[in-house]
Design a protein around this motif. Structure first.
Motif, PDB file in Angstrom:
ATOM      1  N   GLY A  19     -39.272 -26.884   0.158  1.00 29.45           N
ATOM      2  CA  GLY A  19     -38.875 -27.594  -1.196  1.00 29.45           C
ATOM      3  C   GLY A  19     -38.296 -26.617  -2.081  1.00 29.45           C
ATOM      4  O   GLY A  19     -38.681 -25.424  -2.243  1.00 29.45           O
ATOM      5  N   ASN A  20     -37.504 -26.998  -2.999  1.00 27.99           N
ATOM      6  CA  ASN A  20     -37.012 -26.460  -4.110  1.00 27.99           C
ATOM      7  C   ASN A  20     -36.497 -25.206  -4.039  1.00 27.99           C
ATOM      8  O   ASN A  20     -36.314 -24.090  -4.805  1.00 27.99           O
ATOM      9  CB  ASN A  20     -38.306 -26.131  -5.136  1.00 27.99           C
ATOM     10  N   VAL A  21     -35.657 -25.030  -2.929  1.00 30.03           N
ATOM     11  CA  VAL A  21     -34.716 -23.751  -2.561  1.00 30.03           C
ATOM     12  C   VAL A  21     -33.521 -23.984  -3.066  1.00 30.03           C
ATOM     13  O   VAL A  21     -32.789 -25.161  -3.295  1.00 30.03           O
ATOM     14  CB  VAL A  21     -34.583 -23.639  -1.054  1.00 30.03           C
ATOM     15  N   THR A  22     -32.909 -23.097  -3.799  1.00 28.90           N
ATOM     16  CA  THR A  22     -31.526 -23.110  -4.364  1.00 28.90           C
ATOM     17  C   THR A  22     -30.696 -21.952  -3.400  1.00 28.90           C
ATOM     18  O   THR A  22     -31.159 -20.872  -3.207  1.00 28.90           O
ATOM     19  CB  THR A  22     -31.620 -22.461  -5.681  1.00 28.90           C
ATOM     20  N   VAL A  23     -29.593 -22.353  -2.778  1.00 31.35           N
ATOM     21  CA  VAL A  23     -28.588 -21.622  -2.161  1.00 31.35           C
ATOM     22  C   VAL A  23     -27.084 -21.573  -2.931  1.00 31.35           C
ATOM     23  O   VAL A  23     -26.730 -22.596  -3.218  1.00 31.35           O
ATOM     24  CB  VAL A  23     -28.512 -22.212  -0.924  1.00 31.35           C
ATOM     25  N   GLY A  24     -26.722 -20.295  -3.107  1.00 29.86           N
ATOM     26  CA  GLY A  24     -25.597 -20.160  -3.986  1.00 29.86           C
ATOM     27  C   GLY A  24     -24.311 -20.434  -3.379  1.00 29.86           C
ATOM     28  O   GLY A  24     -24.375 -20.504  -1.869  1.00 29.86           O
ATOM     29  N   GLU A  25     -23.106 -20.694  -3.945  1.00 30.20           N
ATOM     30  CA  GLU A  25     -21.929 -20.936  -3.433  1.00 30.20           C
ATOM     31  C   GLU A  25     -21.478 -20.127  -2.309  1.00 30.20           C
ATOM     32  O   GLU A  25     -21.588 -18.829  -2.191  1.00 30.20           O
ATOM     33  CB  GLU A  25     -20.770 -20.873  -4.577  1.00 30.20           C
ATOM     34  N   CYS A  26     -20.803 -20.428  -1.155  1.00 26.63           N
ATOM     35  CA  CYS A  26     -20.193 -19.874  -0.193  1.00 26.63           C
ATOM     36  C   CYS A  26     -21.421 -19.101   0.658  1.00 26.63           C
ATOM     37  O   CYS A  26     -20.966 -18.187   1.655  1.00 26.63           O
ATOM     38  CB  CYS A  26     -19.152 -19.043  -0.385  1.00 26.63           C
ATOM     39  N   ILE A  58     -31.452 -18.089  -3.479  1.00 24.46           N
ATOM     40  CA  ILE A  58     -30.586 -17.323  -2.873  1.00 24.46           C
ATOM     41  C   ILE A  58     -29.117 -17.203  -3.406  1.00 24.46           C
ATOM     42  O   ILE A  58     -28.665 -18.244  -3.882  1.00 24.46           O
ATOM     43  CB  ILE A  58     -30.143 -17.869  -1.368  1.00 24.46           C
ATOM     44  N   GLY A  59     -28.515 -16.199  -3.609  1.00 22.09           N
ATOM     45  CA  GLY A  59     -27.209 -16.007  -4.351  1.00 22.09           C
ATOM     46  C   GLY A  59     -25.970 -16.471  -3.811  1.00 22.09           C
ATOM     47  O   GLY A  59     -26.221 -17.001  -2.607  1.00 22.09           O
ATOM     48  N   ASN A  60     -25.121 -16.145  -4.502  1.00 23.19           N
ATOM     49  CA  ASN A  60     -23.585 -16.587  -3.970  1.00 23.19           C
ATOM     50  C   ASN A  60     -23.122 -15.667  -2.713  1.00 23.19           C
ATOM     51  O   ASN A  60     -23.455 -14.236  -2.783  1.00 23.19           O
ATOM     52  CB  ASN A  60     -22.597 -16.585  -5.141  1.00 23.19           C
ATOM     53  N   ASP A  69     -26.967 -11.877  -5.059  1.00 23.08           N
ATOM     54  CA  ASP A  69     -25.537 -12.270  -4.783  1.00 23.08           C
ATOM     55  C   ASP A  69     -24.899 -11.265  -3.632  1.00 23.08           C
ATOM     56  O   ASP A  69     -25.151 -10.198  -3.633  1.00 23.08           O
ATOM     57  CB  ASP A  69     -24.411 -12.160  -5.792  1.00 23.08           C
ATOM     58  N   ARG A  70     -24.154 -11.630  -2.560  1.00 24.66           N
ATOM     59  CA  ARG A  70     -23.080 -10.752  -1.690  1.00 24.66           C
ATOM     60  C   ARG A  70     -23.945  -9.716  -1.015  1.00 24.66           C
ATOM     61  O   ARG A  70     -23.588  -8.691  -0.907  1.00 24.66           O
ATOM     62  CB  ARG A  70     -22.095  -9.983  -2.585  1.00 24.66           C
ATOM     63  N   VAL A  71     -24.793 -10.343  -0.153  1.00 24.11           N
ATOM     64  CA  VAL A  71     -25.550  -9.503   0.564  1.00 24.11           C
ATOM     65  C   VAL A  71     -25.867  -9.975   1.982  1.00 24.11           C
ATOM     66  O   VAL A  71     -25.699 -11.264   1.994  1.00 24.11           O
ATOM     67  CB  VAL A  71     -27.116  -8.830   0.022  1.00 24.11           C
ATOM     68  N   THR A  72     -26.271  -9.286   3.030  1.00 19.43           N
ATOM     69  CA  THR A  72     -26.748  -9.925   4.207  1.00 19.43           C
ATOM     70  C   THR A  72     -28.159  -9.394   4.442  1.00 19.43           C
ATOM     71  O   THR A  72     -28.580  -8.602   4.392  1.00 19.43           O
ATOM     72  CB  THR A  72     -25.956  -9.057   5.538  1.00 19.43           C
ATOM     73  N   VAL A  73     -28.703 -10.616   4.929  1.00 18.26           N
ATOM     74  CA  VAL A  73     -30.458 -10.401   5.158  1.00 18.26           C
ATOM     75  C   VAL A  73     -30.602 -10.767   6.621  1.00 18.26           C
ATOM     76  O   VAL A  73     -30.225 -11.686   7.060  1.00 18.26           O
ATOM     77  CB  VAL A  73     -30.852 -11.394   4.162  1.00 18.26           C
ATOM     78  N   VAL A  74     -31.455 -10.002   7.181  1.00 15.28           N
ATOM     79  CA  VAL A  74     -31.928 -10.330   8.450  1.00 15.28           C
ATOM     80  C   VAL A  74     -33.444 -10.053   8.748  1.00 15.28           C
ATOM     81  O   VAL A  74     -34.085  -9.297   7.719  1.00 15.28           O
ATOM     82  CB  VAL A  74     -31.429  -9.361   9.454  1.00 15.28           C
TER      83      VAL A  74
END
Length: 196
Positions: free
Chosen positions: A143-150, A165-167, A183-188
């Protein structure tokens, strides 16, 4: 109704449309890999403008390419929602968004335009997905998660409640996201860590 794109993603969208008894007249692709998909002709997309009344779904998995197509062509973009998905009547889904089989979108979730909610994905209450987001198969957003554009959340990834989570972010397959992501990162990984 037309589809723009003739990849494997288009096959899944065609299946959704057929299950909803929607006729697809043709598929356009800039580099057609085939001449037809499930009996629907695939034509070269030469970039010619179509009527603004043309109903369409963009069948392209890449978020940035999907955005470019949507912004370059003013068409009547339609959602495609699989009949075996569960979408709360209290959730909102943007134009051109595709919801695959067994996906769940719960109350007060807000899904932007031209998003992909893939097979078995879970979008819990009060989540906000901005435009052109891709939630991969079996990913789960609490719940309440935000995921940025693209941004793309990888297959089987888990995002804990309240995370932002950023764009233009890529979250890798199976990652567990326990803190906000810029924004603009890769996460693993588990827990998720930025690798680039």
């Amino acid at each position: 109704m037309i589809l723009i794109g003739a990849s494997g993603h288009a096959k899944v969208i065609l299946d959704i449309l057929f299950k909803n008894e929607i006729t697809v007249d043709r598929i356009l692709d800039a580099n057609p890999p085939v001449t037809e998909l499930f009996g629907v002709p695939v034509n070269l997309d030469d970039g010619a403008q179509l009527s603004k009344e043309t109903k369409a779904v963009i069948a392209v998995g890449n978020n940035l390419i999907r955005k470019k197509i949507a912004e370059s062509r003013l068409l009547q973009y339609m959602p495609a929602v699989h009949p075996r998905s569960t979408v709360s009547p209290f959730a909102k889904i943007g134009t051109g968004t595709v919801v695959m089989a067994n996906a769940v979108i719960n109350p007060d979730a807000l899904v932007g335009k031209h998003c992909i909610i893939n097979t078995g994905a879970v979008i819990e209450h009060d989540c906000v997905l901005e435009d052109y987001v891709h939630i991969s198969p079996n990913a789960a957003l609490a719940g309440n998660v935000t995921v940025g554009e693209c941004s793309q959340i990888g297959i089987g990834a888990v995002v804990l409640q309240g995370i932002k989570i950023g764009n233009n972010v890529t979250v890798g397959a199976g990652a567990v996201i326990i803190r906000d992501i810029p924004d603009r990162v890769t996460v693993v990984g588990n827990p998720g860590r930025i690798i680039k």
